[in-house]
Design an enzyme around this catalytic site. Structure first.
Site, PDB file in Angstrom:
ATOM      1  N   GLU A 112      -2.034  -1.669  14.226  1.00 21.34           N
ATOM      2  CA  GLU A 112      -2.418  -1.632  12.884  1.00 21.34           C
ATOM      3  C   GLU A 112      -3.770  -2.515  12.788  1.00 21.34           C
ATOM      4  OE1 GLU A 112      -1.022  -3.866   8.720  1.00 21.34           O
ATOM      5  OE2 GLU A 112       0.723  -3.733  10.360  1.00 21.34           O
ATOM      6  N   THR A 129       0.790  -0.983  -0.094  1.00 22.10           N
ATOM      7  CA  THR A 129      -0.165  -0.034   0.241  1.00 22.10           C
ATOM      8  C   THR A 129       0.963   1.236   0.134  1.00 22.10           C
ATOM      9  OG1 THR A 129      -1.607  -1.105   1.272  1.00 22.10           O
ATOM     10  CG2 THR A 129      -1.894   1.085   1.326  1.00 22.10           C
TER      11      THR A 129
END
Length: 382
Positions: free
Chosen positions: A245, A159
């Protein structure tokens, strides 16, 4: 559905100003970004100008020492526009916290100021073509050569990969280490470094505006000063940071569930069949009542975890539970909401179609849901 006990007056003011900013600077352009398959850098810079990038960073590097509540608000409000904005959340609350926790003073002075203005976009490179959930099996190597490391390997599904100016690379500084995880280190590679190439942008089922790519390292020479923390401690650092996360993902996915419910309620009130709104039919009402209940359970659970995380509690097991349960719930909600939209739900111009695509990956990234269940079971003593 926000919990007022979590947020104070400043938080609510911050949310209102961020929402107004996104309605002006993101919402009108989001479909275009989805088609162009990227979030433009100028939007990152606008986010930076308004203080929406890494507000938790210490004032001496340009931040405002904001608490995690601000990160929660940014994550939720970005997801309400679209899941494709998730790369900003990754930069804010997944990648840059590694620099904060394990970086030297010199590294922080170098990388924090541009990360706050949007001049530096960050990524973390864990996954490889043959290695996903089993991080200690990474094949990318970083072999010491004088005052440099020579990196060789390939990463995928990264990403922010195309836009990245700084990448934290999970690699082996000691490929012979036993057990293997003791050879893992984190090394920061900057864009423009010789031997560092960005591969093709990957075509994904959803999250189209979120650029995802391969990264290639061929005899990539990185100064030893770009080592993050200590050599051989990378695996421990990763384990330590995965709680946040996965929580960040659960928060964004929860916001997505709430958004899908909201647009579907609005739709069934207006759409008529057999002479009355479809929201008046028992099946529609029951489906929406069931979804509203499960989404509320998710919200209660997530808010409890946000509170515990802000208090510094170790909630790895509960975060693993939230990550798998809420990402599974999102898939179920997307399917039910699309069904209630009828044929229109299958049309690209309706938001539910995009949401349906975007939520599918939630059960795969940040550790698959199967891995989450392994963690839970292990922590139950099984």
């Amino acid at each position: 559905m926000q919990d007022h006990k979590l947020f104070n007056k400043e938080h609510h003011i911050f949310r209102r100003s961020l929402r107004k900013f996104l309605e002006k600077e993101a919402l009108p352009y989001f479909e275009q970004w989805e088609e162009e398959k990227c979030i433009p850098r100028k939007f990152w810079k606008k986010m930076g100008e308004q203080g929406y990038l890494c507000p938790w960073v210490d004032e001496k590097y340009g931040g405002i020492n904001a608490d995690f509540g601000y990160s929660v608000i940014i994550g939720e409000e970005l997801d309400k526009i679209g899941g494709g904005l998730g790369g900003i959340g990754l930069h804010n609350d997944v990648v840059m916290p590694y620099i904060d926790s394990y970086g030297t003073e010199e590294q922080k002075k170098r990388w924090f100021p541009p990360a706050l203005t949007g001049d530096l976009i960050s990524a973390v490179a864990m996954t490889e073509p043959g290695t996903g959930s089993d991080l200690q099996a990474v094949k990318t190597t970083a072999i010491r050569d004088g005052d440099s490391y020579i990196l060789n390997g390939e990463k995928t599904f990264i990403t922010n990969g195309i836009h990245s100016d700084l990448v934290i690379v999970v690699c082996k500084t000691d490929p012979q280490a036993e057990p293997a995880y003791k050879g893992v280190s984190l090394i920061v590679v900057e864009d423009g470094t010789s031997g560092f190439k960005k591969g093709k942008q990957l075509k994904k089922v959803g999250l189209h505006s979120n650029d995802t790519s391969e990264l290639i390292f061929e005899d990539c020479r990185v100064p030893v000063t770009n080592l993050l923390g200590e050599e051989g401690n990378g695996f421990y650092y990763l384990m330590e940071k995965l709680q946040q996360e996965r929580l960040v993902l659960a928060i964004a996915t929860q916001a997505s569930c709430e958004r899908m419910l909201e647009i579907t309620i609005n739709y069934v009130k207006q759409r008529e069949a057999f002479g009355r709104p479809i929201g008046k039919f028992q099946n529609t009402r029951f489906k929406l009542a069931e979804m509203a209940t499960e989404i509320q359970i998710g919200r209660t659970f997530v808010n409890d975890l946000i509170s515990k995380h802000m208090n510094g509690e170790h909630v790895v097991t509960e975060v693993s539970m939230a990550k798998w349960w809420i990402t599974d719930l999102a898939k179920k909600v997307a399917t039910e909401c699309m069904q209630l939209h009828g044929g229109y739900g299958f049309m690209e111009e309706y938001e539910i179609a995009r949401r349906f695509r975007d939520v599918q990956v939630g059960s795969i990234y940040a550790g698959t849901n199967e891995i989450m269940k392994q963690i839970i079971a292990k922590n139950m003593g099984l």
